[in-house]
Design a protein around this motif. Structure first.
Motif, PDB file in Angstrom:
ATOM      1  N   LEU A   1       0.845  -1.204  -0.154  1.00 26.38           N
ATOM      2  CA  LEU A   1       0.019   0.067   0.214  1.00 26.38           C
ATOM      3  C   LEU A   1       0.835   1.602   0.103  1.00 26.38           C
ATOM      4  CD1 LEU A   1      -2.959  -1.017   2.735  1.00 26.38           C
ATOM      5  CD2 LEU A   1      -3.140  -1.603   0.152  1.00 26.38           C
ATOM      6  N   GLY A   2      -0.519   2.560  -0.747  1.00 25.73           N
ATOM      7  CA  GLY A   2       0.946   3.569  -0.353  1.00 25.73           C
ATOM      8  C   GLY A   2       0.297   4.585  -0.749  1.00 25.73           C
ATOM      9  N   PRO A   3       0.320   6.298  -0.638  1.00 32.15           N
ATOM     10  CA  PRO A   3       0.101   6.858  -0.389  1.00 32.15           C
ATOM     11  C   PRO A   3      -1.044   7.545  -1.318  1.00 32.15           C
ATOM     12  CG  PRO A   3       1.261   7.824  -0.541  1.00 32.15           C
ATOM     13  CD  PRO A   3       1.766   6.445  -0.822  1.00 32.15           C
ATOM     14  N   VAL A   4      -0.682   6.469  -2.807  1.00 30.67           N
ATOM     15  CA  VAL A   4      -1.745   7.540  -3.875  1.00 30.67           C
ATOM     16  C   VAL A   4      -1.709   5.979  -4.960  1.00 30.67           C
ATOM     17  CG1 VAL A   4      -0.330   9.651  -4.139  1.00 30.67           C
ATOM     18  CG2 VAL A   4       0.740   7.974  -5.389  1.00 30.67           C
TER      19      VAL A   4
ATOM     20  N   GLY B   1      -8.218   8.399   2.806  1.00 32.15           N
ATOM     21  CA  GLY B   1      -8.018   7.800   4.105  1.00 32.15           C
ATOM     22  C   GLY B   1      -6.931   7.526   4.524  1.00 32.15           C
ATOM     23  N   ARG B   2      -5.691   7.661   3.485  1.00 29.94           N
ATOM     24  CA  ARG B   2      -4.500   6.979   4.055  1.00 29.94           C
ATOM     25  C   ARG B   2      -3.981   8.721   4.457  1.00 29.94           C
ATOM     26  NH1 ARG B   2      -2.946   2.541  -0.933  1.00 29.94           N
ATOM     27  NH2 ARG B   2      -5.167   1.624  -0.213  1.00 29.94           N
ATOM     28  N   PRO B   3      -2.341   8.732   4.840  1.00 24.31           N
ATOM     29  CA  PRO B   3      -1.530   9.679   4.877  1.00 24.31           C
ATOM     30  C   PRO B   3      -1.125   9.633   4.357  1.00 24.31           C
ATOM     31  CG  PRO B   3      -1.875   8.549   6.857  1.00 24.31           C
ATOM     32  CD  PRO B   3      -2.330   7.243   5.962  1.00 24.31           C
ATOM     33  N   ALA B   4      -0.498  11.363   3.838  1.00 25.43           N
ATOM     34  CA  ALA B   4       0.085  11.778   2.751  1.00 25.43           C
ATOM     35  C   ALA B   4       1.774  11.073   2.582  1.00 25.43           C
ATOM     36  CB  ALA B   4       0.286  13.169   2.277  1.00 25.43           C
ATOM     37  N   ASP B   5       2.284  10.676   3.223  1.00 23.40           N
ATOM     38  CA  ASP B   5       3.147   9.939   3.165  1.00 23.40           C
ATOM     39  C   ASP B   5       3.200   8.241   4.189  1.00 23.40           C
ATOM     40  OD1 ASP B   5       2.564  10.739   6.056  1.00 23.40           O
ATOM     41  OD2 ASP B   5       4.217  10.373   6.953  1.00 23.40           O
ATOM     42  N   ALA B   6       1.931   7.915   3.858  1.00 18.91           N
ATOM     43  CA  ALA B   6       1.687   6.911   4.575  1.00 18.91           C
ATOM     44  C   ALA B   6       1.982   5.420   3.331  1.00 18.91           C
ATOM     45  CB  ALA B   6       0.086   5.665   4.621  1.00 18.91           C
ATOM     46  N   SER B   7       2.793   4.521   4.036  1.00 24.92           N
ATOM     47  CA  SER B   7       3.134   2.830   3.435  1.00 24.92           C
ATOM     48  C   SER B   7       3.660   1.965   3.769  1.00 24.92           C
ATOM     49  CB  SER B   7       4.516   3.561   1.631  1.00 24.92           C
ATOM     50  OG  SER B   7       5.418   3.485   3.137  1.00 24.92           O
ATOM     51  N   VAL B   8       3.500   0.853   3.434  1.00 26.64           N
ATOM     52  CA  VAL B   8       3.414  -0.233   4.389  1.00 26.64           C
ATOM     53  C   VAL B   8       2.692  -1.499   3.028  1.00 26.64           C
ATOM     54  CG1 VAL B   8       1.234  -0.764   5.082  1.00 26.64           C
ATOM     55  CG2 VAL B   8       2.568  -1.683   6.375  1.00 26.64           C
ATOM     56  N   ALA B   9       4.183  -2.669   2.888  1.00 27.85           N
ATOM     57  CA  ALA B   9       3.556  -3.808   3.012  1.00 27.85           C
ATOM     58  C   ALA B   9       3.027  -4.362   3.465  1.00 27.85           C
ATOM     59  CB  ALA B   9       5.126  -4.808   2.054  1.00 27.85           C
ATOM     60  N   ARG B  10       1.621  -5.130   3.972  1.00 28.39           N
ATOM     61  CA  ARG B  10       1.173  -6.364   4.208  1.00 28.39           C
ATOM     62  C   ARG B  10       1.421  -7.822   3.620  1.00 28.39           C
ATOM     63  NH1 ARG B  10      -4.974  -3.377   3.699  1.00 28.39           N
ATOM     64  NH2 ARG B  10      -5.113  -1.558   5.356  1.00 28.39           N
ATOM     65  N   ALA B  11       1.809  -7.220   3.004  1.00 27.78           N
ATOM     66  CA  ALA B  11       2.812  -8.827   3.008  1.00 27.78           C
ATOM     67  C   ALA B  11       4.074  -8.793   1.299  1.00 27.78           C
ATOM     68  CB  ALA B  11       2.066  -9.354   1.109  1.00 27.78           C
ATOM     69  N   LEU B  12       5.613  -9.618   1.965  1.00 26.11           N
ATOM     70  CA  LEU B  12       5.974  -9.589   1.161  1.00 26.11           C
ATOM     71  C   LEU B  12       7.273  -8.716   1.906  1.00 26.11           C
ATOM     72  CD1 LEU B  12       5.272  -9.424  -2.363  1.00 26.11           C
ATOM     73  CD2 LEU B  12       6.014 -11.383  -0.833  1.00 26.11           C
ATOM     74  N   GLY B  13       7.183  -7.602   3.038  1.00 32.28           N
ATOM     75  CA  GLY B  13       7.970  -7.155   4.344  1.00 32.28           C
ATOM     76  C   GLY B  13       9.292  -7.857   3.978  1.00 32.28           C
ATOM     77  N   VAL B  14       9.821  -6.814   4.553  1.00 33.56           N
ATOM     78  CA  VAL B  14      10.896  -6.800   4.973  1.00 33.56           C
ATOM     79  C   VAL B  14      11.805  -8.272   6.480  1.00 33.56           C
ATOM     80  CG1 VAL B  14      12.678  -5.329   6.469  1.00 33.56           C
ATOM     81  CG2 VAL B  14      14.012  -6.406   4.622  1.00 33.56           C
TER      82      VAL B  14
END
Length: 362
Positions: free
Chosen positions: A142-145, A168-181
């Motif tokens: 997921l990213g902000p745009v 609904g997402r902050p302008a700087d939001a990012s998260v890998a719900r899968a495949l994260g480090v």
């Protein structure tokens, strides 16, 4: 199942429909034991650059050096802070800090969420933002745009860039719900490393390394790999970075040392066939970036084809900007190429890359 067709040459589904480790699955107990058996001298080497190098952002304009600052209690910065200001009579002095850090600025791991591809995973002719094992952008990463798909004008040039904010997402939001480090952190990334010293064979001139050159270097170094090994390539680039002492010369950085030719299909096929569990280099991107060969006829292509092959198709983690000079000298003096490698990234949920302080033991 998240996909109905997988990319040609990929291993999607081979480790299970929900796999998030990719080729790191090949590092099992046997590979860890093989790594431990390489410890004969009892000497350890740090394979990380100082994490404030290369310095500035000449290597990548998006990435900036870490910024350390004290934590604060209201308006009070907690560095050399006497606790007597809080507890009457206390003699303690506290220092406590925090950091603003580009996770892939210096010595790093790329997670499997770092590079994906526009791919028709459903077989319906529609391209989707897709990552290893069919995980999807905007759903699992997921990213902000929502950047949308690239459009072209009548002359074939890239059209206007019109990202759409994701509600609904902050302008700087990012998260890998899968495949994260964090998946690599939980795995541990510990096993047997194999070093191929390209700089010793080819020097540190600016050059691309394809299949034939890599095979020649491995023969010259008497290096072989087995499934589950982690392959490390020394080009001398990290040593060049270190010599600049945080004042990088952009021209020299971008025109020094070897890098893999990501457009060499024989090289990519060897990576597939070799069974290596990770691919690491001491340079900026493992492969030559920007690429030296780009189609001029409008044919779709990957700007980072080795990244696409490794991260997107194979789930093969990539390490960049590792410092290998001292380890290479020690191994060469001993006539060896193998060692015990311990290199977990930060266990930071949702991150697409991570600094790492790898330790090689011989």
């Amino acid at each position: 199942m998240r996909w109905k067709q997988r990319p040609p040459g990929s291993n999607w589904g081979d480790f299970g429909p929900d796999d998030q480790l990719g080729r790191a699955n090949l590092i099992g107990p046997e590979q860890v034991r093989k790594g431990a058996q390489e410890v004969r001298e009892g000497r350890s080497f740090c394979l990380s650059l100082p994490l404030d190098l290369p310095g500035g952002n000449a290597l990548n304009a998006r990435r900036h050096p870490p910024r350390l600052s004290p934590t604060r209690n209201g308006d009070r910065p907690y560095l050399n802070f006497p606790l007597g200001h809080v507890y009457a009579g206390a003699t303690d002095v506290i220092s406590d800090d925090q950091v603003l850090l580009s996770l892939q600025y210096s010595t790093q791991w790329d997670s499997l969420a770092h590079v994906g591809s526009l791919f028709d995973s459903e077989g319906d002719g529609q391209l989707r933002t897709t990552y290893y094992n069919g995980y999807r952008g905007h759903e699992h990463v997921l990213g902000p745009v929502d950047h949308g798909l690239p459009q072209r004008d009548e002359q074939g040039a890239p059209g206007p860039y019109r990202p759409v904010c994701c509600a609904g997402r902050p302008a700087d939001a990012s998260v890998a719900r899968a495949l994260g480090v964090e998946n690599l952190a939980k795995k541990g990334m510990q096993g047997r490393g194999v070093l191929v010293d390209l700089a010793r064979v080819y020097g540190t001139d600016f050059q691309d390394i394809g299949y034939e050159q890599l095979m020649h270097a491995m023969e010259q170094c008497d290096a072989t790999v087995e499934p589950g090994d982690m392959l490390l390539l020394r080009t001398g680039f990290a040593g060049v970075v270190l010599s600049m002492q945080g004042q990088p010369d952009a021209e020299r950085l971008h025109h020094s040392c070897a890098a893999l030719d990501g457009g060499d299909q024989r090289l990519l096929q060897w990576i597939t066939d070799s069974g290596i569990a990770a691919l690491v280099a001491d340079n900026y991107a493992v492969e030559r970036h920007p690429p030296t060969r780009v189609p001029q006829d409008g044919t779709p292509y990957a700007v980072v084809p080795l990244h696409e092959h490794c991260l997107f198709k194979l789930g093969l983690p990539l390490g960049e900007l590792w410092y290998l000079d001292e380890l290479a000298e020690a191994l060469h003096a001993l006539g060896r190429t193998r060692f015990f490698l311990t290199a977990p990234p930060l266990r930071l949920p949702g991150a697409v890359g991570s600094p790492v302080t790898p330790i090689a033991t011989i």
